[in-house]
Structure formats: C-alpha cells, structure tokens
Design a protein around this motif. Structure first.
Motif, PDB file in Angstrom:
ATOM      1  N   VAL A 523      -5.214   6.755   4.139  1.00 35.00           N
ATOM      2  CA  VAL A 523      -4.313   6.171   3.365  1.00 35.00           C
ATOM      3  C   VAL A 523      -2.754   6.441   3.875  1.00 35.00           C
ATOM      4  O   VAL A 523      -2.140   7.311   2.936  1.00 35.00           O
ATOM      5  CB  VAL A 523      -3.864   5.456   2.082  1.00 35.00           C
ATOM      6  CG1 VAL A 523      -3.243   4.974   1.578  1.00 35.00           C
ATOM      7  CG2 VAL A 523      -5.707   4.851   1.351  1.00 35.00           C
ATOM      8  N   PRO A 524      -2.809   6.287   4.944  1.00 29.96           N
ATOM      9  CA  PRO A 524      -1.693   7.204   5.815  1.00 29.96           C
ATOM     10  C   PRO A 524      -0.025   7.046   5.480  1.00 29.96           C
ATOM     11  O   PRO A 524       0.320   7.947   5.504  1.00 29.96           O
ATOM     12  CB  PRO A 524      -1.856   7.397   7.525  1.00 29.96           C
ATOM     13  CG  PRO A 524      -2.732   6.373   7.428  1.00 29.96           C
ATOM     14  CD  PRO A 524      -3.177   5.709   6.295  1.00 29.96           C
ATOM     15  N   ASN A 525       0.221   5.749   5.499  1.00 29.82           N
ATOM     16  CA  ASN A 525       0.919   5.479   4.621  1.00 29.82           C
ATOM     17  C   ASN A 525       1.728   5.509   3.466  1.00 29.82           C
ATOM     18  O   ASN A 525       1.037   5.645   2.503  1.00 29.82           O
ATOM     19  CB  ASN A 525       1.872   4.671   5.529  1.00 29.82           C
ATOM     20  CG  ASN A 525       1.961   4.537   7.135  1.00 29.82           C
ATOM     21  OD1 ASN A 525       2.061   5.545   7.676  1.00 29.82           O
ATOM     22  ND2 ASN A 525       0.967   3.461   8.432  1.00 29.82           N
ATOM     23  N   ALA A 526       3.269   5.554   3.223  1.00 27.41           N
ATOM     24  CA  ALA A 526       3.906   5.267   1.482  1.00 27.41           C
ATOM     25  C   ALA A 526       3.634   4.148   1.113  1.00 27.41           C
ATOM     26  O   ALA A 526       3.242   3.224   1.706  1.00 27.41           O
ATOM     27  CB  ALA A 526       5.614   5.836   1.771  1.00 27.41           C
ATOM     28  N   PRO A 527       3.627   4.983   0.426  1.00 25.31           N
ATOM     29  CA  PRO A 527       3.345   3.026  -1.451  1.00 25.31           C
ATOM     30  C   PRO A 527       4.667   2.451  -1.270  1.00 25.31           C
ATOM     31  O   PRO A 527       5.382   2.463  -1.535  1.00 25.31           O
ATOM     32  CB  PRO A 527       2.092   4.563  -2.073  1.00 25.31           C
ATOM     33  CG  PRO A 527       3.229   5.924  -2.525  1.00 25.31           C
ATOM     34  CD  PRO A 527       3.839   5.688  -1.177  1.00 25.31           C
ATOM     35  N   GLU A 528       3.435   1.294  -2.400  1.00 27.50           N
ATOM     36  CA  GLU A 528       4.277   0.297  -3.594  1.00 27.50           C
ATOM     37  C   GLU A 528       4.969   1.589  -4.362  1.00 27.50           C
ATOM     38  O   GLU A 528       3.652   2.140  -4.890  1.00 27.50           O
ATOM     39  CB  GLU A 528       3.912  -0.735  -3.287  1.00 27.50           C
ATOM     40  CG  GLU A 528       4.700  -1.403  -3.566  1.00 27.50           C
ATOM     41  CD  GLU A 528       5.294  -2.109  -2.645  1.00 27.50           C
ATOM     42  OE1 GLU A 528       6.550  -3.527  -3.157  1.00 27.50           O
ATOM     43  OE2 GLU A 528       4.779  -2.627  -1.270  1.00 27.50           O
ATOM     44  N   GLY A 533       3.910  -4.373 -11.479  1.00 26.34           N
ATOM     45  CA  GLY A 533       2.840  -5.374 -12.791  1.00 26.34           C
ATOM     46  C   GLY A 533       1.862  -5.416 -11.765  1.00 26.34           C
ATOM     47  O   GLY A 533       0.423  -5.001 -12.093  1.00 26.34           O
ATOM     48  N   PHE A 534       2.013  -5.557 -10.534  1.00 23.94           N
ATOM     49  CA  PHE A 534       0.789  -5.751  -9.469  1.00 23.94           C
ATOM     50  C   PHE A 534       0.096  -5.078  -8.831  1.00 23.94           C
ATOM     51  O   PHE A 534      -1.236  -4.841  -8.598  1.00 23.94           O
ATOM     52  CB  PHE A 534       0.714  -6.801  -8.817  1.00 23.94           C
ATOM     53  CG  PHE A 534       2.499  -6.071  -7.688  1.00 23.94           C
ATOM     54  CD1 PHE A 534       1.859  -5.388  -6.808  1.00 23.94           C
ATOM     55  CD2 PHE A 534       3.694  -7.055  -7.768  1.00 23.94           C
ATOM     56  CE1 PHE A 534       3.598  -5.521  -6.018  1.00 23.94           C
ATOM     57  CE2 PHE A 534       4.411  -6.690  -6.512  1.00 23.94           C
ATOM     58  CZ  PHE A 534       4.703  -6.262  -5.637  1.00 23.94           C
ATOM     59  N   MET A 535       0.201  -3.555  -8.947  1.00 27.83           N
ATOM     60  CA  MET A 535       0.051  -2.337  -8.449  1.00 27.83           C
ATOM     61  C   MET A 535      -0.696  -1.487  -9.829  1.00 27.83           C
ATOM     62  O   MET A 535      -1.543  -1.067  -9.329  1.00 27.83           O
ATOM     63  CB  MET A 535       1.572  -1.611  -8.221  1.00 27.83           C
ATOM     64  CG  MET A 535       1.568  -2.207  -6.636  1.00 27.83           C
ATOM     65  SD  MET A 535       0.717  -2.944  -4.653  1.00 27.83           S
ATOM     66  CE  MET A 535       0.022  -0.091  -5.126  1.00 27.83           C
ATOM     67  N   ALA A 536       0.124  -1.684 -11.060  1.00 24.29           N
ATOM     68  CA  ALA A 536       0.016  -0.825 -12.426  1.00 24.29           C
ATOM     69  C   ALA A 536      -1.991  -1.005 -12.687  1.00 24.29           C
ATOM     70  O   ALA A 536      -2.684  -0.477 -13.140  1.00 24.29           O
ATOM     71  CB  ALA A 536       0.480  -0.784 -12.614  1.00 24.29           C
ATOM     72  N   TYR A 537      -1.267  -2.883 -12.680  1.00 26.96           N
ATOM     73  CA  TYR A 537      -2.318  -3.098 -14.199  1.00 26.96           C
ATOM     74  C   TYR A 537      -4.037  -3.356 -13.329  1.00 26.96           C
ATOM     75  O   TYR A 537      -4.684  -2.839 -13.881  1.00 26.96           O
ATOM     76  CB  TYR A 537      -1.983  -4.794 -13.946  1.00 26.96           C
ATOM     77  CG  TYR A 537      -1.218  -5.070 -15.132  1.00 26.96           C
ATOM     78  CD1 TYR A 537      -2.379  -4.846 -16.427  1.00 26.96           C
ATOM     79  CD2 TYR A 537       0.126  -4.557 -15.862  1.00 26.96           C
ATOM     80  CE1 TYR A 537      -1.220  -5.278 -17.526  1.00 26.96           C
ATOM     81  CE2 TYR A 537       0.308  -5.014 -16.629  1.00 26.96           C
ATOM     82  CZ  TYR A 537      -0.463  -5.129 -17.949  1.00 26.96           C
ATOM     83  OH  TYR A 537       0.627  -5.199 -19.005  1.00 26.96           O
ATOM     84  N   PRO A 538      -4.497  -3.611 -11.641  1.00 26.37           N
ATOM     85  CA  PRO A 538      -5.545  -3.003 -11.619  1.00 26.37           C
ATOM     86  C   PRO A 538      -6.220  -1.528 -11.541  1.00 26.37           C
ATOM     87  O   PRO A 538      -7.657  -1.820 -12.284  1.00 26.37           O
ATOM     88  CB  PRO A 538      -5.183  -3.512  -9.768  1.00 26.37           C
ATOM     89  CG  PRO A 538      -3.817  -4.609 -10.136  1.00 26.37           C
ATOM     90  CD  PRO A 538      -3.003  -4.295 -10.339  1.00 26.37           C
ATOM     91  N   CYS A 587       6.080  -6.048 -17.669  1.00 25.24           N
ATOM     92  CA  CYS A 587       6.015  -7.518 -17.978  1.00 25.24           C
ATOM     93  C   CYS A 587       6.712  -8.896 -17.459  1.00 25.24           C
ATOM     94  O   CYS A 587       6.362  -9.351 -17.757  1.00 25.24           O
ATOM     95  CB  CYS A 587       5.796  -7.207 -20.083  1.00 25.24           C
ATOM     96  SG  CYS A 587       5.323  -5.105 -20.277  1.00 25.24           S
ATOM     97  N   LEU A 588       6.895  -8.572 -16.246  1.00 22.37           N
ATOM     98  CA  LEU A 588       6.955  -9.696 -15.676  1.00 22.37           C
ATOM     99  C   LEU A 588       5.435 -10.844 -15.256  1.00 22.37           C
ATOM    100  O   LEU A 588       5.405 -10.913 -15.596  1.00 22.37           O
ATOM    101  CB  LEU A 588       7.366  -9.608 -13.938  1.00 22.37           C
ATOM    102  CG  LEU A 588       9.050  -8.422 -13.574  1.00 22.37           C
ATOM    103  CD1 LEU A 588       9.123  -8.342 -12.309  1.00 22.37           C
ATOM    104  CD2 LEU A 588      10.295  -8.908 -14.573  1.00 22.37           C
ATOM    105  N   SER A 594       1.627 -11.630 -12.996  1.00 24.53           N
ATOM    106  CA  SER A 594       0.785 -12.588 -13.583  1.00 24.53           C
ATOM    107  C   SER A 594       0.036 -12.626 -13.933  1.00 24.53           C
ATOM    108  O   SER A 594      -1.641 -12.672 -14.415  1.00 24.53           O
ATOM    109  CB  SER A 594       1.414 -13.176 -14.775  1.00 24.53           C
ATOM    110  OG  SER A 594       1.534 -14.813 -13.298  1.00 24.53           O
ATOM    111  N   SER A 595      -0.850 -13.274 -12.247  1.00 26.85           N
ATOM    112  CA  SER A 595      -2.079 -13.312 -11.489  1.00 26.85           C
ATOM    113  C   SER A 595      -3.105 -11.880 -11.905  1.00 26.85           C
ATOM    114  O   SER A 595      -4.241 -12.013 -12.350  1.00 26.85           O
ATOM    115  CB  SER A 595      -2.130 -13.645 -10.142  1.00 26.85           C
ATOM    116  OG  SER A 595      -2.035 -12.612  -9.157  1.00 26.85           O
ATOM    117  N   GLN A 596      -2.428 -10.549 -11.609  1.00 30.00           N
ATOM    118  CA  GLN A 596      -2.896  -9.338 -11.408  1.00 30.00           C
ATOM    119  C   GLN A 596      -2.822  -8.852 -13.676  1.00 30.00           C
ATOM    120  O   GLN A 596      -4.384  -8.225 -13.255  1.00 30.00           O
ATOM    121  CB  GLN A 596      -2.429  -8.244 -10.739  1.00 30.00           C
ATOM    122  CG  GLN A 596      -2.320  -8.670  -9.240  1.00 30.00           C
ATOM    123  CD  GLN A 596      -3.523  -8.943  -8.690  1.00 30.00           C
ATOM    124  OE1 GLN A 596      -4.080  -8.309  -8.657  1.00 30.00           O
ATOM    125  NE2 GLN A 596      -3.717 -11.133  -8.290  1.00 30.00           N
ATOM    126  N   ALA A 597      -2.437  -9.244 -13.863  1.00 29.89           N
ATOM    127  CA  ALA A 597      -2.520  -8.144 -15.203  1.00 29.89           C
ATOM    128  C   ALA A 597      -3.786  -9.731 -16.038  1.00 29.89           C
ATOM    129  O   ALA A 597      -4.030  -8.359 -16.772  1.00 29.89           O
ATOM    130  CB  ALA A 597      -1.223  -8.895 -16.020  1.00 29.89           C
TER     131      ALA A 597
END
Length: 687
Positions: A523-528, A533-538, A587-588, A594-597
C-alpha cells in the motif's frame, strides 16, 4: 470416534458423485451450549484435498479458529440505529430507476404483488440507483429475513423485484440489457463482447431473465456507454441477499431457479467462467474476479474480448470470499439436472459443469487471499486498486500459464498503476476499506475454512511457510488498535470518558496523529482519513475474530466502544424520517457512510449466520438426524451413500459412530430442529 466425527467427518448430504466422488461440500458443526442443549454456534467447514486426478480425500483440520465474537447491548443498539438510517434510503417504485415493473407472470410466486423498491444513492459516481446500493440493501435485508424479520423479508423481496427489472432493462434497449453492450446476444451469448453471459434469458420454471444488470440507472440515453456493464461488488452482495431470502421463504423451486441462474450469470460475467483463467506451475487453475462484465481482472488489453477500461486492474475491496463460498454451497445443495442447460459452454463448444463452476468460485477465493496478502500492510490497510497482470502470448487467448499476483500491487514488472471510481491506486481509501467487513463475514460464516488458505509465492509455487487467512488479516487490524489507540477499548468507558470525540481511537489509523504501518510495499500511497465513517466503521468488524493476545470479553468491549461513538437517542428506530439524526464525530447519515456503518454493525451485532443445511430445513425423509439432548451431536447419512465411492474406512467410522450413539441414548429423548422424532422412527431410518 467422537472427536473424529465432530472435527473431520465430511458432510455427506451436499456431496456430488460423478462416477467417483469428486467433491466434499459444506457441512455444519453444531456446538452445544452446556447441559441445556441449546445451539449457540454453527461453523461451516470444507477442507478437501484434491489429488492430481481430481478426486478428493478428507483431511483432518488442525485449525485454531474459534467461535466468532460479538458486541453487547451497545452494539445491538447502534445496529438498530444505523438500520433505521439506512432504510430511509429506500424508495417505492422501480420507476425511480427509469424502468417499468417486470411482468408479474414471469416472476417467482413470492415476488408477485410485491411493491418494487430501490435504494437511492448519492455522492460521487454512485448518484442515482446503482447496483452497489441495491446489493447492500438486498444483503442486509436477506440476513435479517433469514432470522425471521417480516419487515426485512418484505423489503428484500421488493428490492429483488427491482433487480430483475434492472436485468431486463427499459423497453428502448436490447433486452435483456443485463451487463451487455446493447447489441444482440451481448448479454446472453458467450461469443459476443463482452466476454461472459450476464443474463440467463429462459427458465424451466417459465420465468423471465435473471442475471446481473448494468451498474447504474436511470440509463443515460445520450451516452449508454456510461451505464453499460455490470459491477462485481454490487452483484455479489445482491446475490448473497437473494440466497438468504430463499432460505427465509423455505426454498421455493421457482425462487431457487432464479437465484441459480443469477449465480451462473455472475460466475460467467463477473468472474470469467469458463474460459478466463490462469494456470499456475503446479497445474492449479486460478480465476480472478473482474471488476464487472466489461473490464478488469484477466481481460486482455486488446483482441476480441478486450477490457473496456484499464487492463489488469483489480480491487481487493471487492474480494468477497464468504459470498463465493455461499454461492458454491447453495448451488451444490439445490442443483437439478435441468440446471445444466443454463450453463455457458466453453468458447470451443465443449460443455461445462456445476462442479467446474463451483471449482471456479473456490479458486477465486484462493486468488483473492493471495492478492490481499500482497496488497495490505501489517496494520490491515489495503490498496484501493492493484495490478494482476499475467498476459498470454496472444490477445485473443483468454487462458494460459501465469501468476496474477506476480507483481502485485503494481501492474506488471514495469511498475504500472491503475485506478477507477475517483479513488487512488495503492492507497487505503473507500474502495479498499470494505475489505475488512468482507473478510470479517468470511470468518463469521466460514471460520474453519477461512483459516486454511492455500498460499503461493510470486512464482506460483506453494508457500508452505506463509500463514494468512481471514483471522490473520483481521488480527492485524485488532493489533493496530490495541497498540496504536491512546486508550484501551477493552475497558468500558476508557476511550470516551470525558469527550464525545473518538480521537483516542483515531490515533491508531490517523497518519496526522502519527499512526504507523498504514503505508508499506503493498500500500505505497497515502491513505484517506480515518475520520470518514466509511473508512473507520469497516475496521471495527475485525474484532469478531478471536485474538490470542486479547480475551473474548475485551474483544466484545472493544466493539461496544466503537458502537458508542454515535448517540442514537434521538433517532426513531422504526421510521428515521420521524426522528432526529445520530450525534457524534463520524456519524454522517449520507448514503455511503450509512451503508458501511449498517453493514459493519450488523456483523458486530451477530446478525449473520451460516445457511441451514437444506435437508435439515426441510426434514428430508431420506436423512437420519441423531441429536442427544445434552451433547447435541448431529449425524447424517443418506440412502445414496451406497452408490458413492466413499473410502471404506469413512463408511465404517460413520456406521460405528451412529450405532454407538443409538445404543447409548436408547432411553434418551431425541429431538430435531423442527419438533420431536421418536427413537423407533430414527432406528428404522436408513443409515
């Protein structure tokens, strides 16, 4: 005998004999909850060893996989809150997608008279009605319907009805439109571009087309190319939901027929069955999922079946091993001889088989884990897009020798890159973040099997030293939180004691807070940012897999800690529109957040479970079920056992064990999943 049966005896009721025994299929190990005899866990396992000639032999598992772990009351409440938020995205009427209602006479009976529903998405390229959102909705409602929710069943059937309308398409395009190119036979014939059959147009049950649709609706009539082609991620989630809807309905024949034809279309259009594969040096055939019917995976850059978009591209966030295993098991359990007529033939005209199709699904799981291992970091971060370049000598060749992960994450030895959907190559972002919950699902539904993955090196040779599977991957995320967070989420109240902000948790993945191991060779490049929330919840779903360094109670507390980030006290759990929004920093309530949450909290709340074996669900008269009230052990044999070339030792062990249990339990009561069965009836049933 007792240990051998519970750990390694193959489940016979889903096995397929083709002159000789070619495949051992899914079974269920049922664990007893003490003396009460209540079932508290189901673990599916499937660990065949394939010999060079294609036959199978059963091998003992030494897996250390344990039962999945779930959050407590706080996690349950968070799921109910996010479910209310998510269901607010549903709208009645397939006209919202610019489509007419499908003909009622061509629908399975359980879809007739149902209000068609769609999931309205927003943001980025996903605005409108997209198969990604439809897939999420079908999957969530399918799991809940199989647990007995009438509301979920109604929602799921409404979404399934719209899915069929999307497969057929509007009246001013070539029907079925499916994942085709709006030309004659492009969706239904293998020899037309794009490669793969995306719709099975006819049915032995007199139904309409079933398959995988174009990825976005309403169609852009001025430029259809923007909408054409299926999307693998949405397709696989939708089919998983349909399978669980089938269970909730009791597996009606016409509904099962529809689902089987949809699985065939998925395996062909999105996976590349039967012609699009690579052969490893040891002779293993490997399928790599495409990113849709028109691009990605092993599609060549030129030639008759060239990719529409960047060649040799793959997204680890699309990898859904639990889905593929469930497709395999559903097909194996419900296959009828007449279903062979739905299968596509090889390009040379030779026939394919159900066994070949399920083997392709299995190989896609193997490929996915091998690619994931090379496109992830020790933190569990994953690349949005990676390369799987393995070209044949000629562009018109769809199969040849090659190793798709030889240069992953890059596209070939030249270090090329690829990307799509507005997200970046080699970066941990919204396309990649879904990998965590997809792998968590594999552990929940297939704990034993997901712990035993065959791994290869970059040359395609078996790597006997490597250790990587669902639990190992998920444990990397758990370790990252355990060592990188500024609090102990396993201690209630530790992380949110004086604030509503989860900043103490964010430090594990937020590079601006000096989080480490988020980038690496894979994973060579900088992250989101983790703060989306779509990054954290999963990532929260990783805690469902046991970790040797953290106790079960602490793992459950961690999930409750994550679930407490949002306050749902003002949310109306029955109708989101009648209440307020959840409060908190991540909490958006927008579509993708909301789909990922909702999916993540559904997994953490323990709402997933393996499918029930078909024979048990339907009280198969040819089956014998022996369940001792205190030990809750299950044995099954079939009348057809005598016709199967099962090794003599396995037969002997089954008979000895059944005899042993019957003699011990002569004066005990025996119960089945559905009601009681007398000892005399069991004793007279065929072994």
């Amino acid at each position: 005998l007792k240990h051998t049966f519970s750990s390694s005896v193959p489940p016979l009721h889903h096995c397929v004999a083709m002159g000789h025994l070619t495949r051992f299929c899914t079974g269920v190990a049922v664990v007893a909850a003490g003396a009460s005899g209540k079932l508290h866990g189901e673990e599916r396992f499937r660990m065949p060893h394939y010999s060079e000639g294609g036959a199978s032999s059963w091998t003992q598992s030494d897996s250390t996989a344990g039962a999945p772990i779930y959050g407590g009351w706080t996690t349950q409440q968070a799921f109910e809150g996010w479910l209310s938020v998510w269901r607010d995205k549903y709208k009645v009427g397939v006209w919202n997608a610019g489509l007419p209602d499908p003909w009622e006479s061509l629908l399975p009976e359980d879809l007739k008279g149902i209000d068609a529903k769609v999931v309205v998405s927003s943001g980025g390229v996903a605005g409108g009605i997209v198969t990604e959102g439809m897939g999420y909705g079908l999957m969530v409602e399918g799991f809940l319907a199989a647990r007995g929710s009438k509301k979920a069943l109604d929602n799921g059937l409404g979404l399934a009805k719209s899915w069929l309308a999307m497969v057929n398409g509007p009246g001013d395009v070539v029907q079925p439109f499916a994942g085709g190119a709006n030309t004659s036979d492009s969706a239904t014939k293998l020899k037309e571009w794009p490669y793969g059959v995306s719709a099975v147009q006819w049915s032995h049950e007199g139904l309409g087309p079933a398959g995988v649709p174009a990825w976005k609706f309403p169609l852009n009539k001025s430029d259809l190319s923007e909408n054409m082609g299926s999307a693998t991620d949405g397709d696989q989630d939708a089919i998983l939901g349909m399978i669980y809807l089938a269970e909730a309905l009791g597996y009606p024949k016409d509904f099962v027929d529809m689902v089987i034809r949809t699985i065939i279309a998925f395996t062909s259009a999105d996976l590349g069955f039967p012609d699009l594969y690579r052969t490893l040096p040891g002779g293993e055939v490997i399928y790599v999922p495409k990113l849709g019917s028109m691009w990605g995976g092993l599609l060549p850059p030129h030639g008759k079946f060239k990719t529409k978009q960047q060649p040799w591209c793959y997204s680890p966030g699309y990898f859904a091993p639990a889905h593929f295993r469930t497709f395999r098991d559903f097909v194996t359990a419900h296959w009828q001889v007449e279903h062979n007529e739905y299968l596509p033939r090889f390009l040379d005209g030779s026939p394919t088989s159900m066994q070949g199709m399920t083997a392709a699904l299995d190989s896609a799981v193997t490929a996915g884990y091998n690619i994931l291992r090379l496109s992830s970091c020790p933190s569990g971060s994953v690349s949005n897009w990676v390369g799987v370049k393995a070209p044949c000598k000629h562009d018109d060749e769809l199969n040849c020798e090659g190793v798709p992960w030889a240069h992953t994450p890059y596209v070939g030895a030249e270090g090329g890159e690829c990307s799509e959907s507005g997200t970046h190559f080699g970066a941990f972002g919204p396309d990649a973040s879904r990998a965590a919950w997809r792998i968590a699902m594999d552990y929940v539904l297939y704990a034993e099997e997901s712990d035993k993955v065959k791994l290869y090196d970059r040359e395609g040779q078996v790597d006997y030293q490597a250790d990587f599977g669902a639990r190992q991957y998920l444990n990397m995320i758990v370790t990252q939180y355990n060592t990188g967070a500024k609090c102990d989420g396993g201690v209630p109240g530790s992380c949110m004691k004086d604030t509503r902000s989860p900043y103490r948790l964010a430090s594990a993945f937020d590079v601006e807070m000096n989080a480490t191991k988020i980038t690496c060779d894979g994973v060579p490049n900088a992250p989101e940012s983790w703060w989306a929330g779509f990054m954290a919840y999963p990532t929260f779903t990783a805690f469902v897999a046991p970790h040797r360094g953290i106790g079960t109670k602490s793992m459950s507390n961690w999930m409750d800690t994550f679930a407490s980030i949002c306050d749902f006290s003002s949310v109306n759990l029955e109708d989101f529109s009648l209440g307020g929004k959840p409060h908190g920093k991540i909490c958006l309530t927008s579509y993708f957040e909301s789909s990922q949450a909702v999916i993540s909290t559904m997994i953490m709340a323990g709402k997933l479970r393996p499918l029930k074996p078909y024979a048990i669900e339907h009280n198969d008269p040819d089956a014998v079920f022996i369940m001792k009230d205190e030990d809750v052990e299950v044995a099954k044999a079939s009348k057809s056992l005598a016709t199967v070339a099962l090794p003599a030792l396995a037969v002997l062990m089954m008979v000895l064990f059944a005899t042993f249990v019957l003699k011990r339990g002569y004066h005990s009561s025996y119960s089945m999943v559905h009601g009681k069965r007398s000892l005399s009836k069991i004793a007279s049933a065929p072994l």
